[in-house]
Design a protein around this motif. Structure first.
Motif, PDB file in Angstrom:
ATOM      1  N   GLU A 234       0.825  -1.206   0.000  1.00  0.00           N
ATOM      2  CA  GLU A 234       0.000   0.000   0.000  1.00  0.00           C
ATOM      3  C   GLU A 234       0.864   1.262   0.000  1.00  0.00           C
ATOM      4  O   GLU A 234       0.502   2.257  -0.611  1.00  0.00           O
ATOM      5  CB  GLU A 234      -0.961   0.008   1.189  1.00  0.00           C
ATOM      6  N   LEU A 235       1.995   1.210   0.699  1.00  0.00           N
ATOM      7  CA  LEU A 235       2.890   2.369   0.713  1.00  0.00           C
ATOM      8  C   LEU A 235       3.359   2.657  -0.702  1.00  0.00           C
ATOM      9  O   LEU A 235       3.421   3.812  -1.127  1.00  0.00           O
ATOM     10  CB  LEU A 235       4.103   2.104   1.625  1.00  0.00           C
ATOM     11  N   ALA A 236       3.662   1.617  -1.437  1.00  0.00           N
ATOM     12  CA  ALA A 236       4.134   1.780  -2.814  1.00  0.00           C
ATOM     13  C   ALA A 236       3.040   2.382  -3.695  1.00  0.00           C
ATOM     14  O   ALA A 236       3.293   3.283  -4.493  1.00  0.00           O
ATOM     15  CB  ALA A 236       4.578   0.430  -3.372  1.00  0.00           C
ATOM     16  N   ASP A 305       9.335   0.367   6.239  1.00  0.00           N
ATOM     17  CA  ASP A 305       8.494   0.760   5.102  1.00  0.00           C
ATOM     18  C   ASP A 305       8.823  -0.016   3.824  1.00  0.00           C
ATOM     19  O   ASP A 305       8.310   0.291   2.753  1.00  0.00           O
ATOM     20  CB  ASP A 305       8.630   2.268   4.842  1.00  0.00           C
ATOM     21  N   LYS A 306       9.673  -1.035   3.956  1.00  0.00           N
ATOM     22  CA  LYS A 306      10.103  -1.807   2.777  1.00  0.00           C
ATOM     23  C   LYS A 306      10.061  -3.283   3.102  1.00  0.00           C
ATOM     24  O   LYS A 306      10.419  -3.676   4.220  1.00  0.00           O
ATOM     25  CB  LYS A 306      11.581  -1.496   2.499  1.00  0.00           C
ATOM     26  N   GLY A 307       9.694  -4.086   2.128  1.00  0.00           N
ATOM     27  CA  GLY A 307       9.839  -5.520   2.312  1.00  0.00           C
ATOM     28  C   GLY A 307      11.308  -5.897   2.247  1.00  0.00           C
ATOM     29  O   GLY A 307      12.076  -5.253   1.531  1.00  0.00           O
ATOM     30  N   CYS A 308      11.684  -6.949   2.980  1.00  0.00           N
ATOM     31  CA  CYS A 308      13.074  -7.430   2.904  1.00  0.00           C
ATOM     32  C   CYS A 308      13.322  -8.058   1.537  1.00  0.00           C
ATOM     33  O   CYS A 308      14.428  -8.037   1.019  1.00  0.00           O
ATOM     34  CB  CYS A 308      13.298  -8.451   4.019  1.00  0.00           C
ATOM     35  N   CYS A 309      12.270  -8.614   0.950  1.00  0.00           N
ATOM     36  CA  CYS A 309      12.382  -9.226  -0.371  1.00  0.00           C
ATOM     37  C   CYS A 309      11.203  -8.756  -1.212  1.00  0.00           C
ATOM     38  O   CYS A 309      10.064  -8.832  -0.773  1.00  0.00           O
ATOM     39  CB  CYS A 309      12.367 -10.752  -0.243  1.00  0.00           C
ATOM     40  N   GLY A 310      11.493  -8.266  -2.413  1.00  0.00           N
ATOM     41  CA  GLY A 310      10.410  -7.784  -3.259  1.00  0.00           C
ATOM     42  C   GLY A 310      10.955  -6.949  -4.390  1.00  0.00           C
ATOM     43  O   GLY A 310      12.170  -6.817  -4.536  1.00  0.00           O
ATOM     44  N   GLY A 312      10.484  -3.288  -6.887  1.00  0.00           N
ATOM     45  CA  GLY A 312       9.877  -1.975  -7.113  1.00  0.00           C
ATOM     46  C   GLY A 312       9.904  -1.098  -5.888  1.00  0.00           C
ATOM     47  O   GLY A 312      10.602  -1.390  -4.911  1.00  0.00           O
ATOM     48  N   ARG A 313       9.152  -0.035  -5.945  1.00  0.00           N
ATOM     49  CA  ARG A 313       9.104   0.928  -4.842  1.00  0.00           C
ATOM     50  C   ARG A 313       8.723   0.240  -3.529  1.00  0.00           C
ATOM     51  O   ARG A 313       7.833  -0.613  -3.514  1.00  0.00           O
ATOM     52  CB  ARG A 313       8.080   2.010  -5.191  1.00  0.00           C
ATOM     53  N   ASN A 314       9.424   0.575  -2.459  1.00  0.00           N
ATOM     54  CA  ASN A 314       9.234  -0.047  -1.130  1.00  0.00           C
ATOM     55  C   ASN A 314       9.392  -1.579  -1.165  1.00  0.00           C
ATOM     56  O   ASN A 314       8.934  -2.258  -0.256  1.00  0.00           O
ATOM     57  CB  ASN A 314       7.857   0.273  -0.540  1.00  0.00           C
ATOM     58  N   ASN A 315      10.030  -2.113  -2.197  1.00  0.00           N
ATOM     59  CA  ASN A 315      10.020  -3.573  -2.405  1.00  0.00           C
ATOM     60  C   ASN A 315       8.597  -4.092  -2.244  1.00  0.00           C
ATOM     61  O   ASN A 315       8.369  -5.186  -1.741  1.00  0.00           O
ATOM     62  CB  ASN A 315      10.923  -4.296  -1.396  1.00  0.00           C
ATOM     63  N   GLY A 316       7.639  -3.290  -2.698  1.00  0.00           N
ATOM     64  CA  GLY A 316       6.259  -3.606  -2.394  1.00  0.00           C
ATOM     65  C   GLY A 316       5.356  -3.667  -3.614  1.00  0.00           C
ATOM     66  O   GLY A 316       4.169  -3.933  -3.504  1.00  0.00           O
ATOM     67  N   GLN A 317       5.925  -3.417  -4.801  1.00  0.00           N
ATOM     68  CA  GLN A 317       5.061  -3.419  -5.978  1.00  0.00           C
ATOM     69  C   GLN A 317       4.831  -4.833  -6.489  1.00  0.00           C
ATOM     70  O   GLN A 317       3.757  -5.164  -6.952  1.00  0.00           O
ATOM     71  CB  GLN A 317       5.653  -2.510  -7.058  1.00  0.00           C
ATOM     72  N   ILE A 318       5.867  -5.654  -6.395  1.00  0.00           N
ATOM     73  CA  ILE A 318       5.736  -7.062  -6.764  1.00  0.00           C
ATOM     74  C   ILE A 318       6.319  -7.850  -5.606  1.00  0.00           C
ATOM     75  O   ILE A 318       7.333  -7.468  -5.029  1.00  0.00           O
ATOM     76  CB  ILE A 318       6.496  -7.374  -8.075  1.00  0.00           C
ATOM     77  N   THR A 319       5.662  -8.956  -5.250  1.00  0.00           N
ATOM     78  CA  THR A 319       6.107  -9.690  -4.082  1.00  0.00           C
ATOM     79  C   THR A 319       7.392 -10.467  -4.365  1.00  0.00           C
ATOM     80  O   THR A 319       7.888 -10.484  -5.485  1.00  0.00           O
ATOM     81  CB  THR A 319       4.958 -10.576  -3.549  1.00  0.00           C
ATOM     82  N   CYS A 320       7.953 -11.047  -3.334  1.00  0.00           N
ATOM     83  CA  CYS A 320       9.243 -11.738  -3.409  1.00  0.00           C
ATOM     84  C   CYS A 320       9.199 -12.888  -4.435  1.00  0.00           C
ATOM     85  O   CYS A 320       8.389 -13.802  -4.317  1.00  0.00           O
ATOM     86  CB  CYS A 320       9.546 -12.275  -2.007  1.00  0.00           C
ATOM     87  N   LEU A 321      10.086 -12.818  -5.429  1.00  0.00           N
ATOM     88  CA  LEU A 321      10.049 -13.772  -6.534  1.00  0.00           C
ATOM     89  C   LEU A 321      10.951 -14.987  -6.276  1.00  0.00           C
ATOM     90  O   LEU A 321      11.889 -14.898  -5.487  1.00  0.00           O
ATOM     91  CB  LEU A 321      10.497 -13.079  -7.824  1.00  0.00           C
ATOM     92  N   PRO A 322      10.686 -16.101  -6.966  1.00  0.00           N
ATOM     93  CA  PRO A 322      11.534 -17.288  -6.776  1.00  0.00           C
ATOM     94  C   PRO A 322      13.020 -16.969  -6.981  1.00  0.00           C
ATOM     95  O   PRO A 322      13.389 -16.311  -7.950  1.00  0.00           O
ATOM     96  CB  PRO A 322      11.034 -18.255  -7.849  1.00  0.00           C
ATOM     97  N   PHE A 323      13.821 -17.400  -6.042  1.00  0.00           N
ATOM     98  CA  PHE A 323      15.284 -17.294  -6.077  1.00  0.00           C
ATOM     99  C   PHE A 323      15.818 -15.871  -6.019  1.00  0.00           C
ATOM    100  O   PHE A 323      16.992 -15.632  -6.230  1.00  0.00           O
ATOM    101  CB  PHE A 323      15.869 -18.053  -7.278  1.00  0.00           C
ATOM    102  N   ASP A 337       8.015  -9.325   3.008  1.00  0.00           N
ATOM    103  CA  ASP A 337       7.707  -9.002   1.610  1.00  0.00           C
ATOM    104  C   ASP A 337       6.641  -7.908   1.584  1.00  0.00           C
ATOM    105  O   ASP A 337       6.413  -7.240   2.587  1.00  0.00           O
ATOM    106  CB  ASP A 337       7.297 -10.265   0.830  1.00  0.00           C
ATOM    107  N   ALA A 338       5.990  -7.725   0.448  1.00  0.00           N
ATOM    108  CA  ALA A 338       5.036  -6.630   0.287  1.00  0.00           C
ATOM    109  C   ALA A 338       3.865  -6.702   1.272  1.00  0.00           C
ATOM    110  O   ALA A 338       3.244  -5.688   1.580  1.00  0.00           O
ATOM    111  CB  ALA A 338       4.493  -6.637  -1.146  1.00  0.00           C
ATOM    112  N   PHE A 339       3.573  -7.904   1.765  1.00  0.00           N
ATOM    113  CA  PHE A 339       2.367  -8.111   2.576  1.00  0.00           C
ATOM    114  C   PHE A 339       2.627  -8.672   3.977  1.00  0.00           C
ATOM    115  O   PHE A 339       1.799  -8.502   4.862  1.00  0.00           O
ATOM    116  CB  PHE A 339       1.424  -9.097   1.879  1.00  0.00           C
ATOM    117  N   HIS A 340       3.720  -9.405   4.149  1.00  0.00           N
ATOM    118  CA  HIS A 340       3.863 -10.234   5.358  1.00  0.00           C
ATOM    119  C   HIS A 340       5.025  -9.819   6.247  1.00  0.00           C
ATOM    120  O   HIS A 340       6.103  -9.508   5.743  1.00  0.00           O
ATOM    121  CB  HIS A 340       4.056 -11.700   4.947  1.00  0.00           C
ATOM    122  N   PRO A 341       4.824  -9.880   7.582  1.00  0.00           N
ATOM    123  CA  PRO A 341       5.898  -9.545   8.521  1.00  0.00           C
ATOM    124  C   PRO A 341       7.032 -10.585   8.501  1.00  0.00           C
ATOM    125  O   PRO A 341       6.830 -11.734   8.080  1.00  0.00           O
ATOM    126  CB  PRO A 341       5.210  -9.578   9.895  1.00  0.00           C
TER     127      PRO A 341
END
Ligand SMILES: *[C@@H]1O[C@H](CO)[C@@H](O)[C@H](O)[C@H]1NC(C)=O
Ligand SMILES: *[C@@H]1O[C@H](CO)[C@@H](O)[C@H](O)[C@H]1NC(C)=O
Ligand SMILES: *[C@@H]1O[C@H](CO)[C@@H](O)[C@H](O)[C@H]1NC(C)=O
Length: 373
Positions: A234-236, A305-310, A312-323, A337-341
């Protein structure tokens, strides 16, 4: 206050030290309740979506990078909130996913949660197949039937046993993220105001919870929806359109969710007043997530405000991808990631649910007391 927080964080570090494999082998004590049943979405799913056709799956690297069992289908780097809760309740192994459970597992409880699931049947269909609440309750009904067989057909005994278990109900986020606030795929926001929509969700939820009560469930943990207007996704999105530069969150979502949470609290009071021996509690995850986000540094986080894995902006536009390569220092990130703690955040939330003495976080009692009730 600072010292108390520091001690709390020390306790958390200790807790994390015991979340390793050694924990399974140590201690012969019985768990505080005979069984734990889990219903919910990706926040607590531990592999139920692994073999179905859906984008809501997490059984690939780097999910589970810090977990002894690897990429199990948990939507985080390590443990989920219910994994930690199971440990705090004294269980000596994790509660298995329904999809992979053996008959012998059922007496300890099962995890029915499914990524993308919501209270409403259509919620999450944009991501593919999954098990909505109604199906999770069906799976519980089948389990209750098996339980009765274990007690040689004595329904009284089966119901008594089920009445001692704890039922963790973590639903609602997707009814907003993957339904109401996705107007290109769902018409609900055009048909209903936020309060009408919330009333419909509560009506549906109450009906399902009553069915569970009829099957024997008594100790119910009703989990509120967190501050989902402030997740990296949502931040993204909100970054493109910030009328109030001081507040990066999507407050329209937070407001809608708050209406629903208020209704959940009322529902909990109503069940406790009306159903004999019902012991419902409400977890105010909205309050807990607000506390953690605004006191982030004291809790040991430096990225909130950022996913550790992801991507785009805030590592939040697309979720954490394989590998994909995640951030190095997972213990410093609030979001995986974009959604999960992250696991560290899940440990904090579980600890609050189990042990908090604040009724604005756990109402009217915490899970430790619920177990004894
Ligand atoms: C079923 O279990 C209850 C409680 O233990 C017991 O009182 C009752 O006699 C049992 N009924 C049958 C038919 O065995
Ligand atoms: C920006 O936000 C306002 C208020 O939430 C909304 O009415 C408007 O449609 C948004 N604009 C864009 C381009 O998303
Ligand atoms: C942050 O922590 C302080 C001290 O523990 C507490 O009083 C305050 O309510 C917290 N902030 C939020 C938003 O919960």
């Amino acid at each position: 206050m600072k010292t108390m927080l520091a001690q709390f964080i020390l306790a958390l570090n200790l807790l994390q030290a015991i979340t390793s494999r050694a924990w399974f082998l140590s201690g012969q004590a019985q768990p505080q309740v005979p069984c734990l049943f889990i219903f919910g979405d990706s926040l607590v799913d531990n592999g139920n979506n692994n073999n179905i056709l859906t984008l809501a799956r997490a059984n690939y690297r780097p999910y589970g990078i810090d977990f002894t069992e690897g990429s199990s289908g948990r939507f985080t780097n390590g443990l989920t909130t219910v994994d930690v809760l199971a440990q705090l309740l004294g269980f000596r192994s994790f509660i298995p996913p329904y999809a992979a459970a053996q008959r012998s597992d059922i007496s300890k409880g099962l995890n029915f949660a499914s990524g993308a699931a919501g209270i409403r049947d259509e919620t999450g269909n944009n991501l593919g197949d999954h098990y909505p609440l109604a199906q999770q309750v069906n799976h519980f009904r089948d389990t209750a039937t098996m339980m009765t067989r274990m007690f040689r057909g004595n329904t009284t005994r089966a119901t008594e046993y089920l009445g001692k278990c704890i039922y963790y109900m973590g639903l609602g986020s997707n009814d907003y993220l993957n339904n109401y606030f996705m107007p290109t795929m769902y018409s609900t926001s055009r048909e209903y105001s936020p309060s009408t929509y919330s009333a419909l969700l509560l009506q549906d939820y109450s009906r399902q919870l009553s069915e569970m009560y009829d099957l024997g469930a008594r100790k119910m943990v009703i989990v509120g929806v967190g501050q989902i207007g402030c997740i990296p996704y949502e931040l993204a999105r909100n970054n493109n359109n910030r009328s109030n530069k001081k507040d990066p969150c999507n407050e329209e979502i937070n407001k809608a969710v708050s209406i629903f949470n208020t209704g959940l609290l009322r529902m909990v009071n109503r069940f406790n007043a009306q159903l004999p021996n019902a012991k419902f509690i409400y977890l105010n995850t909205f309050e807990s997530s607000k506390d953690v986000a605004s006191n982030a540094t004291a809790y040991g986080f430096n990225v909130v405000d950022k996913g550790c894995c992801g991507v785009g902006r805030n590592n939040g536009q697309i979720t954490c991808l394989p590998f994909q390569t995640p951030c190095e220092d997972r213990s410093r990130y609030l979001f995986w990631d974009a959604f999960h703690p992250t696991e560290v955040a899940n440990v904090i939330y579980a600890r609050k649910a189990y042990d908090s003495s604040s009724t604005s976080e756990v109402y009217p009692m915490n899970i430790r007391r619920l177990a004894m009730a």
